[in-house]
Scaffold this motif. Structure first.
Motif, short mmCIF file in Angstrom:
data_model
loop_
_atom_site.label_atom_id
_atom_site.label_comp_id
_atom_site.label_asym_id
_atom_site.label_seq_id
_atom_site.Cartn_x
_atom_site.Cartn_y
_atom_site.Cartn_z
N UNK A 4 99.50 4.66 44.40
CA UNK A 4 100.81 4.05 44.68
C UNK A 4 101.71 4.13 43.45
N UNK A 5 101.18 3.73 42.31
CA UNK A 5 101.96 3.74 41.07
C UNK A 5 102.41 5.15 40.72
N UNK A 10 105.54 2.62 50.47
CA UNK A 10 104.54 2.69 49.41
C UNK A 10 103.17 2.28 49.91
N UNK A 11 102.14 2.67 49.16
CA UNK A 11 100.78 2.27 49.47
C UNK A 11 100.49 0.87 48.95
N UNK A 12 99.21 0.56 48.86
CA UNK A 12 98.79 -0.76 48.39
C UNK A 12 99.17 -0.99 46.93
N UNK A 30 120.10 -0.94 58.33
CA UNK A 30 120.60 0.17 57.50
C UNK A 30 120.49 1.52 58.19
N UNK A 31 121.26 2.47 57.71
CA UNK A 31 121.24 3.86 58.18
C UNK A 31 120.66 4.73 57.07
N UNK A 32 119.72 5.59 57.43
CA UNK A 32 119.13 6.46 56.41
C UNK A 32 118.79 7.82 57.00
N UNK A 33 118.61 8.78 56.10
CA UNK A 33 118.40 10.17 56.51
C UNK A 33 116.94 10.60 56.53
N UNK A 34 116.11 9.90 55.77
CA UNK A 34 114.72 10.31 55.68
C UNK A 34 113.81 9.15 55.28
N UNK A 35 112.56 9.26 55.73
CA UNK A 35 111.51 8.32 55.33
C UNK A 35 110.53 9.10 54.45
N UNK A 36 110.40 8.66 53.21
CA UNK A 36 109.44 9.26 52.30
C UNK A 36 108.24 8.32 52.24
N UNK A 37 107.14 8.77 52.83
CA UNK A 37 105.94 7.92 52.93
C UNK A 37 104.87 8.42 51.98
N UNK A 38 104.17 7.50 51.33
CA UNK A 38 103.16 7.89 50.36
C UNK A 38 101.81 8.22 50.97
N UNK A 39 101.70 8.11 52.29
CA UNK A 39 100.55 8.72 52.97
C UNK A 39 100.92 9.03 54.42
N UNK A 40 100.06 9.76 55.09
CA UNK A 40 100.36 10.19 56.47
C UNK A 40 100.30 9.05 57.47
N UNK A 41 99.41 8.10 57.26
CA UNK A 41 99.25 7.04 58.25
C UNK A 41 100.51 6.18 58.34
N UNK A 42 101.09 5.83 57.21
CA UNK A 42 102.36 5.09 57.23
C UNK A 42 103.46 5.96 57.83
N UNK A 43 103.43 7.25 57.53
CA UNK A 43 104.42 8.18 58.08
C UNK A 43 104.33 8.22 59.61
N UNK A 44 103.11 8.20 60.13
CA UNK A 44 102.92 8.21 61.57
C UNK A 44 103.44 6.93 62.20
N UNK A 62 115.71 1.25 50.44
CA UNK A 62 114.61 0.28 50.48
C UNK A 62 113.32 0.97 50.06
N UNK A 63 112.48 0.24 49.36
CA UNK A 63 111.16 0.72 48.94
C UNK A 63 110.20 -0.45 49.06
N UNK A 64 109.17 -0.30 49.90
CA UNK A 64 108.31 -1.45 50.18
C UNK A 64 106.88 -0.99 50.50
N UNK A 65 105.87 -1.72 50.02
CA UNK A 65 104.49 -1.39 50.37
C UNK A 65 104.22 -1.62 51.87
N UNK A 66 103.52 -0.67 52.46
CA UNK A 66 103.04 -0.83 53.83
C UNK A 66 101.54 -0.59 53.88
N UNK A 67 100.90 -0.66 52.70
CA UNK A 67 99.43 -0.74 52.56
C UNK A 67 98.65 0.40 53.21
N UNK A 68 99.25 1.59 53.26
CA UNK A 68 98.61 2.78 53.83
C UNK A 68 98.41 2.68 55.34
N UNK A 69 99.01 1.70 55.99
CA UNK A 69 98.70 1.36 57.38
C UNK A 69 99.72 1.90 58.38
#
Length: 330
Positions: A189-190, A181-183, A232-246, A210-217
């Motif tokens: 974010x909401x 999540x974002x900030x 944990x084991x997971x299949x995908x990361x759903x990021x709310x912006x590209x920078x966190x995804x990177x 898991x769902x947790x803010x990473x402040x767009x960073x």
């Protein structure tokens, strides 16, 4: 020509306002009217030189999307022939409120703001209202949006829906995911979280581990995913912006988990490159140049005294391997 047109339109609006505002000489508000007339006269004389001022307060210039948006806003203001004032909120709502107060003191004719925090930035709208200066909210809505002149940007609920629907299809409607999540406090974010959750109501076999803010960073995105990988084991990361995804991509590569899918939002250059190389499966484009262009068009209407809509929505667009070449070339 554009500058002369805007100046002429503003003068007409000011003249119309002055005519409507004239009161009887015996009015108990005579003193206030005289002061207002003096103020309007001074403002008109200043505008006689052709100077219209538009001020912009961005949420955070350390964010790639905000940089692109700011560059595009500056270009849109330039196209109007207006003087441009700029402030970097640096993710500090109190700083943005102070910037807006300074813009008012500097005689801004229109203020635009992309709020770092939808609640804490609300006093900026109040200050602009009290000064009689129109204020446009751009990119992220503000808590007292109904008191602002209008909103120009995207529907962040749609972004969450689009990225979650895309991932749901890619993993066959079942599996485990994590969400960056974002900030906290940001409208984006909401709304993006709401969009993700609404889609998951249709996919009972997809679990959020898991769902947790990473402040767009980038850095927080990377460290957060690294921590998740330990437990944990997971299949995908759903990021709310590209920078966190990177950042997630970096963590997955470092841990030999490159088979895990990553999606982001914004369509920044580095995100598009990651889609091109296959490091990210997709990004949901938030079209900063189109948002800024629309903001410029709406600003011209506001300054001309025209009535504007409460909001102007610029749609998102999913970009993946099928259409990446339309948006990114090396």
């Amino acid at each position: 020509m554009k500058k002369q047109k805007l100046f002429a339109m503003v003068c007409v609006a000011v003249l119309a306002f002055s005519t409507v505002g004239c009161g009887d000489s015996d009015s108990p508000d005579k003193g206030k009217n005289e002061q207002a007339a003096e103020s309007s006269s001074g403002q008109t004389e200043e505008k006689a030189d052709g100077e219209i001022t538009i001020a912009w307060s961005c949420a955070d210039l350390s964010n790639q999307f905000q940089v692109t948006l700011t560059d595009s806003i500056k270009e849109a203001v330039s196209d109007l022939g207006a003087k441009y004032l700029e402030g970097d909120g640096a993710n500090d709502a109190s700083k943005q409120v102070s910037q807006v107060e300074n813009f008012i003191t500097q005689g801004a004719d229109l203020i635009m703001i992309s709020p770092a925090d939808s609640d804490a930035c609300a006093p900026a709208v109040t200050a602009a209202n009290e000064a009689g200066i129109p204020i446009m909210i751009v990119n992220c809505k503000i808590a007292n949006q109904e008191n602002a002149t209008c909103y120009v940007g995207s529907d962040d609920t749609q972004a969450g829906e689009m990225e979650m629907e895309y991932i749901a299809e890619q993993i066959g409607g079942k599996g485990n995911i994590v969400v960056l999540q974002g900030l906290d406090g940001r409208d984006a974010t909401v709304k993006r979280t709401e969009g993700i959750n609404s889609v998951l109501e249709n996919y009972p076999d997809i679990k959020i581990l898991a769902m947790q803010p990473a402040d767009w960073s980038v850095e927080l995105g990377m460290s957060t995913v690294e921590n998740w990988l330990q437990t944990m084991e997971f299949d995908a990361v759903v990021s709310q912006n590209d920078e966190m995804a990177l950042g997630a991509v970096q963590a997955l590569k470092a841990n030999g988990k490159e088979n895990i899918l990553v999606i982001g939002v914004d369509g920044i250059e580095d995100g598009l490159k990651a889609v091109k190389t296959g490091d990210m499966i997709a990004t949901v484009l938030q079209d900063a140049p189109s948002i800024a262009k629309k903001a410029g068009e709406v600003a011209e209407k506001i300054l001309a005294g025209e009535t504007v809509e409460p909001e102007y929505i610029v749609p998102f667009q999913v970009i993946d391997k099928n259409n990446i070449d339309e948006y990114y070339t090396e």
